[in-house]
Structure formats: structure tokens, C-alpha cells
Write a protein that holds these residues in place. Structure first.
Motif, PDB file in Angstrom:
ATOM      1  N   ASP A 253       0.832  -1.191   0.000  1.00  0.00           N
ATOM      2  CA  ASP A 253       0.000   0.000   0.000  1.00  0.00           C
ATOM      3  C   ASP A 253       0.875   1.253   0.000  1.00  0.00           C
ATOM      4  N   TYR A 254       0.180   2.368   0.099  1.00  0.00           N
ATOM      5  CA  TYR A 254       0.788   3.691   0.032  1.00  0.00           C
ATOM      6  C   TYR A 254       1.984   3.823   0.988  1.00  0.00           C
ATOM      7  N   THR A 255       1.749   3.582   2.271  1.00  0.00           N
ATOM      8  CA  THR A 255       2.828   3.769   3.246  1.00  0.00           C
ATOM      9  C   THR A 255       3.884   2.696   3.093  1.00  0.00           C
ATOM     10  N   GLY A 256       3.440   1.498   2.709  1.00  0.00           N
ATOM     11  CA  GLY A 256       4.404   0.428   2.494  1.00  0.00           C
ATOM     12  C   GLY A 256       5.421   0.806   1.432  1.00  0.00           C
ATOM     13  N   LYS A 257       4.922   1.379   0.346  1.00  0.00           N
ATOM     14  CA  LYS A 257       5.819   1.782  -0.729  1.00  0.00           C
ATOM     15  C   LYS A 257       6.754   2.897  -0.267  1.00  0.00           C
ATOM     16  N   LEU A 258       6.206   3.812   0.519  1.00  0.00           N
ATOM     17  CA  LEU A 258       7.030   4.912   1.013  1.00  0.00           C
ATOM     18  C   LEU A 258       8.226   4.396   1.810  1.00  0.00           C
ATOM     19  N   THR A 259       7.944   3.469   2.735  1.00  0.00           N
ATOM     20  CA  THR A 259       9.038   2.981   3.577  1.00  0.00           C
ATOM     21  C   THR A 259      10.030   2.154   2.776  1.00  0.00           C
ATOM     22  N   ARG A 260       9.517   1.378   1.815  1.00  0.00           N
ATOM     23  CA  ARG A 260      10.433   0.578   0.992  1.00  0.00           C
ATOM     24  C   ARG A 260      11.344   1.478   0.169  1.00  0.00           C
ATOM     25  N   LEU A 261      10.762   2.535  -0.416  1.00  0.00           N
ATOM     26  CA  LEU A 261      11.578   3.450  -1.200  1.00  0.00           C
ATOM     27  C   LEU A 261      12.608   4.156  -0.324  1.00  0.00           C
ATOM     28  N   LEU A 297       4.628  13.254   0.433  1.00  0.00           N
ATOM     29  CA  LEU A 297       3.604  12.265   0.092  1.00  0.00           C
ATOM     30  C   LEU A 297       2.979  11.690   1.355  1.00  0.00           C
ATOM     31  N   ASN A 298       3.823  11.480   2.344  1.00  0.00           N
ATOM     32  CA  ASN A 298       3.312  10.941   3.601  1.00  0.00           C
ATOM     33  C   ASN A 298       2.383  11.938   4.278  1.00  0.00           C
ATOM     34  N   GLU A 299       2.788  13.211   4.226  1.00  0.00           N
ATOM     35  CA  GLU A 299       1.974  14.223   4.885  1.00  0.00           C
ATOM     36  C   GLU A 299       0.626  14.395   4.176  1.00  0.00           C
ATOM     37  N   VAL A 300       0.644  14.322   2.857  1.00  0.00           N
ATOM     38  CA  VAL A 300      -0.605  14.423   2.114  1.00  0.00           C
ATOM     39  C   VAL A 300      -1.553  13.309   2.543  1.00  0.00           C
ATOM     40  N   ARG A 301      -0.989  12.119   2.711  1.00  0.00           N
ATOM     41  CA  ARG A 301      -1.832  10.995   3.134  1.00  0.00           C
ATOM     42  C   ARG A 301      -2.418  11.237   4.515  1.00  0.00           C
ATOM     43  N   GLU A 302      -1.595  11.769   5.398  1.00  0.00           N
ATOM     44  CA  GLU A 302      -2.089  12.049   6.752  1.00  0.00           C
ATOM     45  C   GLU A 302      -3.188  13.114   6.736  1.00  0.00           C
ATOM     46  N   GLU A 316      -3.448   5.737  -5.271  1.00  0.00           N
ATOM     47  CA  GLU A 316      -2.280   4.886  -5.423  1.00  0.00           C
ATOM     48  C   GLU A 316      -1.012   5.736  -5.539  1.00  0.00           C
ATOM     49  N   PHE A 317      -0.072   5.448  -4.669  1.00  0.00           N
ATOM     50  CA  PHE A 317       1.252   6.051  -4.820  1.00  0.00           C
ATOM     51  C   PHE A 317       1.975   5.287  -5.916  1.00  0.00           C
ATOM     52  N   ASP A 318       2.229   5.954  -7.011  1.00  0.00           N
ATOM     53  CA  ASP A 318       2.838   5.298  -8.165  1.00  0.00           C
ATOM     54  C   ASP A 318       4.164   5.989  -8.491  1.00  0.00           C
ATOM     55  N   PRO A 319       5.281   5.377  -8.058  1.00  0.00           N
ATOM     56  CA  PRO A 319       6.589   6.019  -8.264  1.00  0.00           C
ATOM     57  C   PRO A 319       6.977   6.134  -9.738  1.00  0.00           C
ATOM     58  N   THR A 320       6.216   5.470 -10.629  1.00  0.00           N
ATOM     59  CA  THR A 320       6.564   5.567 -12.049  1.00  0.00           C
ATOM     60  C   THR A 320       5.830   6.712 -12.728  1.00  0.00           C
TER      61      THR A 320
END
Length: 483
Positions: A253-261, A297-302, A316-320
Motif C-alpha cells: 500500500d501507500y505507506t508500504g511503498k514509502l518505507t520501501r523506497l 507524500l506521507n503528509e498528504v496521506r495524513e 495509489e502512490f505510483d513512483p513511475t
RNA sequence: GUAGAUAUAGCUCAGCUGGUUAGAGCGUCGGAUUGUGAUUCCGAAGGUCGUGGGUUCGAGCCCCAUUAUUUACCCCA
């Protein structure tokens, strides 16, 4: 006689289409105004100096230029005529000739005219300034599915604030409009130019940055192989491309992708470009804030969560996601309607220096745009339009002879005064023809007012859909219909 | 800019390996005993087959050119 035609990539809109388009405009306008955006309109024509250079070389070629008025080939002054376009100009080609024969062009989008407006009216505007704008734009593109040469955009932008609340509200407005139109199956994609830049840095800064973004933006369209091939031809090496896909290939999900990136950037040694939070926030977020893109991106989600946004399955957070317009610098957005073969119906993002090219630097703006024509096409292919009426008329009065036609006029006026769109059939044609007319146009009610009814002081009202007929005293007709 | 497809009635399209007066559905108009619609039945109007050349005894059909439309690429809403 010549065959009538309209220019390539333009369309006529008949009454039924206009009604449907108005519905789309109304939903969008209501949403924009609910969020406090004020309307703005700018001229169809802009000076070419305003438009050129804002959309890249390709964009400049897609501008419709307007030929100067009068004899644009010569300059006449006090009877003295000197050639304006010289043989040398013609020799040098279009680029030398064009500025001399065309100084105006059709607007290409609504953002640049808006930036021009802000720069021109900086003294009178109260910032942050929120405006929306719904007007046609023109591009000398090759038409194809979902692409027209004249099409309508509905923009909403804010200038004069860096607050990420604006970004969050863009997502809210996108969702509200799509829900309001009944387009439930959509995906709002969000990314951040900073993330893209970090990805580029994680690859070691090899090759052309723009080429990289253009290529990965197509990932969902041409697949991993296609992107790989394109990057190889642009001079990227295979190890680099492998690193890229290791970064991009993210489930979750959104936050999952953030932390992985984030982890990816840290291991790749990407130089942090964000600022430490000035005020205390959650300790867990600290690392995230080193990277501006991920942090925002994280703040926007919050902010969305705090605003009661409930459709995170459609965000969807889409890094592409890259998007073409080069002036974006922060968050970028794009909306796809699922299960329809159609490009994005909406897009936007933040630009840190929107008005810089008009002599007003340092003004940040964020905005987005709906493509009405694409929304229309999506609604049509999904069969989501409900109305079928070709006319606003709700009530047709019949016409038997000059006397009955004349006698119907008071009732007609009464209906209209009550706000009921009504018309009297203009000719004393056969009743059959008048009913056919009402049916073909989707007029829901027909009032039969013939010699018999007039003699009795009544009117016969027929509900076309059911065929049901009721007879009422003339004085009660309007009251019965206004209920 | 690159590549493909299409062009026949107002609309959507048939039209055989080239053969005599060009077809359908929808729409339009008229009719089916007097003042009732989308359903039914009968009838009518409407086409220099995108345009210009060529091949052929003969072209809607084959060839060339041209114009328009459209799809994909590029780019984008």
C-alpha cells in the motif's frame, strides 16, 4: 454547392450532448466552489510571447498560431511600403517568418494564462489565491481516441502557498467529482518529482534525467521489457536498469511503498534533499523527512485521513508516474478511469515557480485539471448517462386550429411563469404528428387543449411514459404540475 | 513528423473472382374512416459510389495520384 465540414479534431455538440456536458460542468463547478475556488476567464487569444517556450519544443509546435490582421507581408507607413517579410526571412525558414506574421495564438492550456494573469494582477490579488477556470483549449495535435484539437479543461489552482493541504484537497476534489459523476471505478495516482529525482540519484545519475522519467512513465503501458529497451537505446546500462526495477518493483500500500523506497534511497546513498521538521512530529517519521518527496507524500496521506477521506483503495502512490509538463516540481497527480481505454481524465501537480517566467519569481502554485471531453467519453462508454431528453421542454400544448392555439396561450404563459418549461406546437398539424413530436423529443407531458376541452373549461394531461391521462379544470393545471 | 485503415442514401453499413436499371436497416415524408406518441402494416422520396486520372468491350470493385476521416506511435487532457 460545397459539402459542409468542420476542422479536423473539432466537434459540434447537439442539444442532448450539451445537456450532458453541462451536467459534467455543473458537478465540477459545484465541487470547485465548495472548496472555495473563484471563477476566472481569460481570452481565447494570448500573445505568442506568453505561450511559446512554456510547453517545450513539442508544445510550441502544437500551438495554433493566428495570422496577423491586414497585409501581414508588408509594413505601410505614411504611404511608404516596406516589405515586412524579406527574402532572407523566407530563406531562413518558418522560425524566422513566424514571429513577423503571427503574434497571437490560441490558448494551449489554462495554467499558463492563469500564471500570466497572476503576474499581471499581483498588486490586486489576495494570496493565497484560489481560482477555477473552465474554458476550451486548442492543440494542433493529430486527433485520435480521446484526443481532440479543441477540448475543454476545468482547472483549479492555488497560488501563494506551499501548504500540502492544497495537495490533499486536490485528491478530495478529484474524488468528489468522479463520485458525483458516477464514475466509481477510478484510480488517483500520486507521485512526487522529488521521488523521481531521488530515484534518478539512486541510479548514480547516469544518462538523461528526462529520458528516464519519460520511459518509466510508460511502465504500465509497454511493460518492463519495453521500458528496458527504451532505456538501453537512451544509453542506460543494464545494471542501472536492474537497480531501477529493484526500486520500482514494489507491492503493497501507500505507506508500504514509502518505507520501501526510503530504505532503497538510504542504501543507495541518495543525498537527502528534505529539511528536518522544525516542529516536533512523530519520531518515527524523522528519517522520512530527510527526503522531501517521500515526506510530502506521507503528509498528504495524513491530511487526507484527517479530512475524512475514505477512498484510499482508489489512491495509489505510483513512483513511475512522471507526467510530461516540465514545470512540475512537487507532487504530481493523474486520474485513470478503470476498464475504459482512455488516457487520463485529470492531472496536475505543484510548480514551485509558476509565475517566474512572467517576472514574478518565488510564487508556488498547485493545481489540476479535468478533461471534460474525456470524462464525457468515459461516461458514454460506461453507459452512465441517465437522461435521454433532447429538450428542456417538460410540457407540450397541442394545437387544433387557430382558435384553440390562441386559447392555449394564457395557459402557456402561466406554465412558464411557474417555471415549467413549456411550448405550444406551432402549427395546427394532425394530433398524431404533435404526439410524435413530443415523443421524439422526450417531452414528458402533453396537454390536450382542443375544442371539447375548451368548451368544458378543462385540460387533458397525458403522461407520455405511462400513457395515463387525467382531466383537470384549467385553473388547476399549473398547480398540479408544480407539485 | 512516422505507420496503417477507411471513403457507397441524412445515419450505420452490405455489394461475390470486374458484367446490364445500386441494396438493407434506421431516419424522413405520406397512408391504414373523424382528436393521441416509441410497437405493427402499406407506400414514397433520397446516391454523378470522396475527387482526378488510368487499365478494360465493360469499373462501386483493379492500378496511380489527391483530399478528407480515423487508429496507433511521439506527446498529451
Amino acid at each position: 454547392m460545397q459539402k459542409p465540414s468542420i476542422p479536423q479534431g473539432t466537434r459540434d455538440f447537439g442539444p442532448a450532448q450539451v445537456a450532458r456536458r453541462q451536467h459534467i460542468f455543473n458537478v465540477i463547478r459545484r465541487t470547485f466552489e465548495t472548496f472555495g475556488y473563484a471563477p476566472l476567464e481569460t481570452p481565447t487569444l494570448e500573445n505568442l510571447s506568453v505561450l511559446t517556450g512554456k510547453y517545450g519544443d513539442e508544445g510550441d509546435q502544437l500551438l495554433f498560431k493566428v495570422l496577423n490582421s491586414g497585409n501581414f507581408l508588408v509594413k505601410e507607413r505614411r504611404g511608404e511600403i516596406t516589405p515586412f517579410v524579406t527574402a532572407e526571412d523566407l530563406e531562413a525558414g518558418p522560425k524566422a517568418v513566424l514571429p513577423k506574421i503571427a503574434e497571437k495564438g490560441l490558448r494551449y492550456d489554462l495554467t499558463v494564462p492563469f500564471a500570466r494573469y497572476v503576474a499581471m494582477n499581483r498588486g490586486t490579488l489576495t494570496f493565497p489565491f484560489r481560482r477555477y477556470q473552465m474554458q476550451p483549449v486548442w492543440r494542433a495535435d493529430r486527433p485520435q481516441r480521446g484526443r481532440y484539437r479543441e477540448f475543454w479543461q476545468c482547472d483549479a489552482d492555488v497560488v501563494g502557498t506551499d501548504s500540502l493541504l492544497c495537495e490533499a484537497e486536490i485528491v478530495l476534489m478529484m474524488a468528489q467529482v468522479l463520485n458525483g459523476l458516477g464514475l466509481d471505478d477510478f484510480t488517483i495516482k500520486i507521485n512526487h518529482r522529488g521521488v523521481l529525482r531521488n530515484i534518478y540519484q539512486a541510479l548514480g545519475g547516469e544518462g538523461q534525467e528526462a529520458d528516464l522519467f519519460v520511459a518509466i512513465d510508460k511502465l504500465d503501458k509497454i511493460g518492463r521489457e519495453g521500458v528496458t529497451n527504451e532505456l538501453l537505446t537512451k544509453g542506460f546500462t543494464e545494471p542501472t536498469i536492474d537497480t531501477l526495477f529493484a526500486l520500482l518493483n514494489m507491492e503493497g500500500d501507500y505507506t508500504g511503498k514509502l518505507t520501501r523506497l526510503l530504505a532503497g534511497f538510504v542504501t543507495a546513498g541518495v543525498e537527502p534533499d528534505g529539511q528536518r521538521p522544525t516542529q516536533d512530529s512523530d519520531e518515527d517519521d524523522d528519517e522520512l523527512t530527510y527526503y522531501r518527496g517521500l515526506n510530502e507524500l506521507n503528509e498528504v496521506r495524513e491530511l487526507l485521513e484527517a479530512s475524512g477521506f475514505r477512498q484510499f483503495d482508489r489512491l495509489e502512490f505510483d513512483p513511475t508516474l512522471a507526467r510530461g509538463l516540465s514545470y512540475y516540481t512537487g507532487c504530481i497527480f493523474e486520474v485513470k478511469i478503470n476498464n475504459v481505454q482512455m488516457g487520463s481524465v485529470s492531472g496536475g501537480g505543484r510548480y514551485d515557480n509558476l509565475t517566474g517566467s512572467f517576472g514574478l519569481p518565488g510564487v508556488s502554485g498547485v493545481g489540476f485539471s479535468f478533461g471534460v471531453d474525456r470524462l464525457y467519453d468515459c461516461l458514454e462508454t460506461l453507459d452512465l448517462f441517465t437522461d435521454t431528453s433532447e429538450t428542456p421542454t417538460r410540457c407540450l400544448l397541442t394545437h387544433f386550429d387557430p382558435a384553440s392555439g390562441r386559447a392555449a396561450l394564457p395557459l402557456l404563459a402561466e406554465l412558464r411563469a411557474a417555471g415549467i418549461p413549456a411550448e405550444l406546437y406551432p402549427d395546427a398539424s394532425k394530433l398524431q404528428k404533435q404526439f410524435k413530436y413530443a415523443d421524439a423529443k422526450g417531452i414528458p407531458l402533453v396537454i390536450v387543449l382542443g375544442p371539447e376541452e375548451l368548451a368544458a373549461g378543462v385540460a387533458k394531461i397525458k403522461i407520455m411514459k405511462t400513457g395515463e391521462e387525467t382531466v383537470l379544470p384549467l385553473s388547476e393545471v399549473v398547480g398540479a404540475l408544480t407539485v
